[in-house]
Design an enzyme around this catalytic site. Structure first.
Site, mmCIF file in Angstrom:
data_model
loop_
_atom_site.group_PDB
_atom_site.id
_atom_site.type_symbol
_atom_site.label_atom_id
_atom_site.label_comp_id
_atom_site.label_asym_id
_atom_site.label_seq_id
_atom_site.Cartn_x
_atom_site.Cartn_y
_atom_site.Cartn_z
ATOM 1 C CE LYS A 187 66.471 -66.519 -6.925
ATOM 2 N NZ LYS A 187 67.850 -66.048 -7.130
ATOM 3 C CD GLU B 59 65.738 -57.898 -9.675
ATOM 4 O OE1 GLU B 59 65.164 -58.958 -9.373
ATOM 5 O OE2 GLU B 59 66.470 -57.798 -10.674
ATOM 6 C CD GLU C 221 63.322 -69.458 -12.676
ATOM 7 O OE1 GLU C 221 64.514 -69.552 -12.294
ATOM 8 O OE2 GLU C 221 62.452 -68.820 -12.048
ATOM 9 C CE LYS D 111 77.114 -61.279 -11.351
ATOM 10 N NZ LYS D 111 76.748 -60.022 -10.677
ATOM 11 N N GLY E 262 72.779 -58.088 -12.837
ATOM 12 C CA GLY E 262 71.892 -58.680 -13.846
ATOM 13 C C GLY E 262 71.116 -57.641 -14.623
ATOM 14 N NE ARG E 263 68.381 -54.008 -10.055
ATOM 15 C CZ ARG E 263 68.784 -54.832 -9.104
ATOM 16 N NH1 ARG E 263 68.774 -56.130 -9.301
ATOM 17 N NH2 ARG E 263 69.179 -54.357 -7.930
ATOM 18 C CG HIS F 169 41.411 -47.097 -28.353
ATOM 19 N ND1 HIS F 169 40.244 -46.718 -28.956
ATOM 20 C CD2 HIS F 169 42.380 -46.334 -28.934
ATOM 21 C CE1 HIS F 169 40.488 -45.797 -29.872
ATOM 22 N NE2 HIS F 169 41.778 -45.547 -29.872
#
Lengths: 539, 539
Positions: B506, B347, B203, B197, B261-262, B378
């Site tokens: 950050k 978030e 990253e 964005k 973003g999400r 399991h």
């Protein structure tokens, strides 16, 4: 009250908790520059920094006293000497003996030899498919312990993967998983491993049956038996059942009944690992676990890495009432590790009845969850920093990596440290306020926004560091958590080695799968189940 | 006390909780055969059975009253009309407008058109690599919202995947992910999408830089600029920064600043989805979400699916003090859905400060975790059935599947129902005792073992059923949870649309990454960070 919560050690810890719960770790770091030196440990090529926990010397001593009161050293000896630590099912949980090169039992040794020979035959193309072509793909059909361990190890050590033979894993009874795997494979060059301790696991047997049909569909009648011999291998305690399925007796690898599913990757269940990474790397994996075993068996409790992890967990679970534990490897290769630990921890210690057959009054296994960093920083870390729940985090990171780009690894490492540092120190409203002013906000707006930018800090974490993620360090890492879980089970006085909780669901599924196919009287069922069954029948 | 916990609706719920906490759902089913009819809902091709929850008519009314007291309908209107519901950052969260075909804003429409043209060019081989070869692989470089949504949708709908072009996702700053992806790809036929964005995400930018080097290494000097034009596309709000990186202005897809973003998979961030499943399926995905939007906007609160899910969540989080919520799709294709919801929920609502800038005194977002059935049976289901923590579960299942093996799907469906049934009814000690006798145990042993085989039951779950997992139903499913999270944020009086909690980490990472490379005075750091930095420097 149970024995445990009534015990002097436990009562002392309640007092410690009341006394220290508002203490700030950050202050403890300020007053004691040797804190990390004190609260760190090395074992089996792993370094554990546990200084960012809400503990002091005294609490730690009292936690160790709790382990002593539980006679932990005796129980450790029972584990290592094959005593029936699984007290409800009356059998050992002797996975440590699978990885002890100095004392391999003859049948373990011979199974390892057979696995080795089999892998060599595959890798050298001596083992071939029914039409004479070399094997290119191996599909492991198993679920739970017969899937999670091998799948995680193969994925984690993918840098070492055999280039010629690709290993796949199919667990789910949802046919999508098998379908999506098989659609790209060739029956002539695909080998199936059917991994099931009992050889009655519904999911695995159905997947194996469908895989057999998929194979035989392409084979002419007179070659069918031969095709199964060339393409099906079994790993099971019950060879008779595998033979009945059609698998040749020569293709069956066995292990002992005292190997629990979630502790079985060290046994013949590890065959797909050996195929993927080779026999030497598999032995290194065993050896790494064995190093951690020796540490666990011999180190004093206060310097014992699995014990320390276990005690910290108990401190948060039982006193801080944390319901979860996050596992955050800063390593893309360890992406499946949190899933693996979910089974190891939650299936082992998600229990409510103690060794005296009493229902207990204290929490046991937390919910294990997590994911790899740095990805989580852009997903769930918001809650770690500003959410309402306290929860302990285990960060895991390697100093070295498996790719040629150091700048990536520098950033990865810096981010890992920064997260535990941020959890520790937080950010006060005042700091946030001044940062906002510096960014150009006016005083009113800065004052209004500052609380939203405040992080309480004082949130605990461990950092586990290894030189590099190798078979040896991975073996040690897995064994570390195995023994952590064992230690907690001993202190909680529960049986970490049964799993009776999953029986009822299996029974109900059997009768429901009939109800989906036949007309049945459903009046004894709750209306929810009735409605959901009818939805399916009417589709 | 805050406004919320002091409110009559909240206080009433505290009373309800005290009154009903020991009630057995199983008794409620027995006394009311219409329970599931009452406590179920249909919307946007989804069916929700919420009858296996610890509620009765009265509690449900009081929960709805809580939503009314929060003026939820007004807030829903604010969401749908683009008001600044993100009150700290003063902007809208108008993702619903991205999927409203009746009212597409011109710039949204034109972006969709450009995405469509681009996909057509790729699929028809009109778009080619620098050396003239068609594109075979697309690598999406993004993290968080620019990764999880597209990655999950592409994986979930893999049955519809384009056969010619494979879409990959790389998020982690850990170079292993990029390295393992690129090692099998050919620069001549690989296209990169840089999705960020802000176009400053550390990253993503590092991955993009490394990918650019990887590409240009194989290209002769005079063709380098041309190669970037043919192999790099950006999705960002800040086109200027993408251009500076070297990406052609024609290759930049943009979206509005009010797309969080999400909540961004519906915007240009969905480009990898469109490439993978095609433009029609992408529009169906939008349409499915739009159907749920209309339901959320128009249905009365008591018949509103996202509202009901939200209220049940609040009931468990704030009154039963459950710290977690499990998401268990009985569908291998939905394997990434729990991860996706982790970000969406944790978030958004992992916050501690309300709209009045006060620190609140009640829990907010739970920890979201889970995994696909039947695999979990399991692994972690042991804890669901016999562990010490109460936690609500959402089961998700489709009546139909995407493979040719009905017997697999029958068993999958039966197991899903059996789990919620087992959670509901449990198994008493007495039942366990008689089952043990029937298995041949003597009375003493049966009595001793029975407590270990007891399941308390009365554990809550929802079951969400859809006819088939398609782009439409997946769109509806995602929007369902989006609006659930929105509703909870409104009731908790927090801002679901900022994420200030991740800032500190950050900032610290930036200074730590310097400390790893340079000689710095570290004396102001805590000893843990110092030690961990030194470990790295000495490696």
């Amino acid at each position: 009250m149970t024995d445990l919560t009534n015990s002097p050690a436990w009562q002392q810890l309640i007092k410690d908790f009341e006394k220290t719960r508002t203490q700030q770790m950050y202050d403890q770091f300020s007053t004691d520059p040797t804190r990390t030196e004190k609260f760190s440990l090395r074992a089996a090529e792993l370094y554990l920094d546990y200084s960012k926990n809400r503990i002091n010397n005294e609490t730690l001593q009292h936690l160790v006293a709790l382990a002593e009161a539980a006679h932990l050293p005796e129980h450790i000896e029972n584990l290592f000497t094959g005593k029936a630590v699984n007290f409800t099912e009356q059998r050992a949980a002797w996975h440590t003996s699978l990885r002890d090169p100095t004392a391999l039992q003859p049948e373990i040794h011979s199974t390892l030899q057979r696995m080795h020979l089999f892998c060599s035959a595959l890798h050298s193309d001596h083992w071939r498919g029914y039409s004479g072509k070399p094997i290119t793909d191996v599909v492991n059909l198993g679920i739970g312990g017969s899937d999670l361990g091998p799948r995680m190890v193969v994925d984690t050590l993918s840098a070492l993967s055999n280039k010629k033979i690709k290993v796949h894993f199919v667990a789910n009874v949802d046919g999508s998983e098998l379908y999506n795997t098989l659609k790209n494979l060739n029956p002539e060059t695909t080998l199936f491993i059917v991994a099931s301790k009992t050889f009655t696991t519904v999911e695995t047997l159905l997947n194996a049956t469908t895989a057999r049909t998929w194979l035989l569909n392409k084979v002419v009648e007179r070659k069918k038996a031969d095709a199964i011999t060339h393409h099906f291998v079994a790993i099971t305690v019950h060879a008779d059942r595998a033979i009945k399925f059609g698998i040749s007796a020569d293709n069956i690898f066995s292990f002992s009944d005292w190997v629990g599913g979630r502790y079985s990757l060290w046994s013949a269940i590890g065959l797909p690992i050996m195929i993927a990474i080779g026999v030497d790397a598999f032995l290194q994996l065993l050896n790494g676990a064995h190093c951690m075993d020796q540490h666990f068996r011999n180190a004093p409790l206060a310097q014992n890495m699995p014990v320390i992890l276990a005690l910290l967990g108990i401190w948060y679970t039982n006193f801080y009432r944390c319901q979860t534990q996050a596992i955050i490897p800063y390593d893309q290769n360890l992406a499946l590790f949190p899933n693996y630990l979910q089974q190891l921890d939650m299936e082992s210690n998600g229990k409510s009845v103690n060794v005296n057959d009493e229902i207990i009054d204290y929490p046991t296994a937390p919910i294990i969850w997590g994911g790899v960093g740095t990805n989580g920083q852009h997903a769930f870390h918001q809650l770690l920093h500003q959410g309402q729940f306290l929860l302990p985090v285990d960060f895991i990171i390697a100093l070295d990596n498996h790719h040629p780009w150091p700048e990536h690894h520098d950033l990865l490492y810096a981010n890992c440290l920064a997260q535990s540092q941020a959890l520790l120190q937080g950010r006060t409203q005042k700091q946030a306020y001044y940062e906002l002013l510096a960014e150009g906000y006016d005083e009113t707006k800065a004052k209004k926004l500052a609380p939203h930018k405040m992080l309480p800090g004082n949130r605990p974490s461990n950092t586990l560091v290894m030189k590099k993620l190798t078979p040896t360090t991975l073996g040690a890492l897995i064994a570390l958590y195995e023994h952590k879980v064992f230690t907690q089970g001993i202190i909680w006085q529960i049986n970490s080695f049964d799993q009776y909780g999953v029986e009822v669901g299996k029974q109900l599924a059997t009768s429901l799968s009939k109800a989906l196919k036949e007309d049945m009287d459903m009046s004894a069922y709750d209306s929810s189940t009735q409605v959901l069954v009818n939805l399916f029948k009417k589709k």
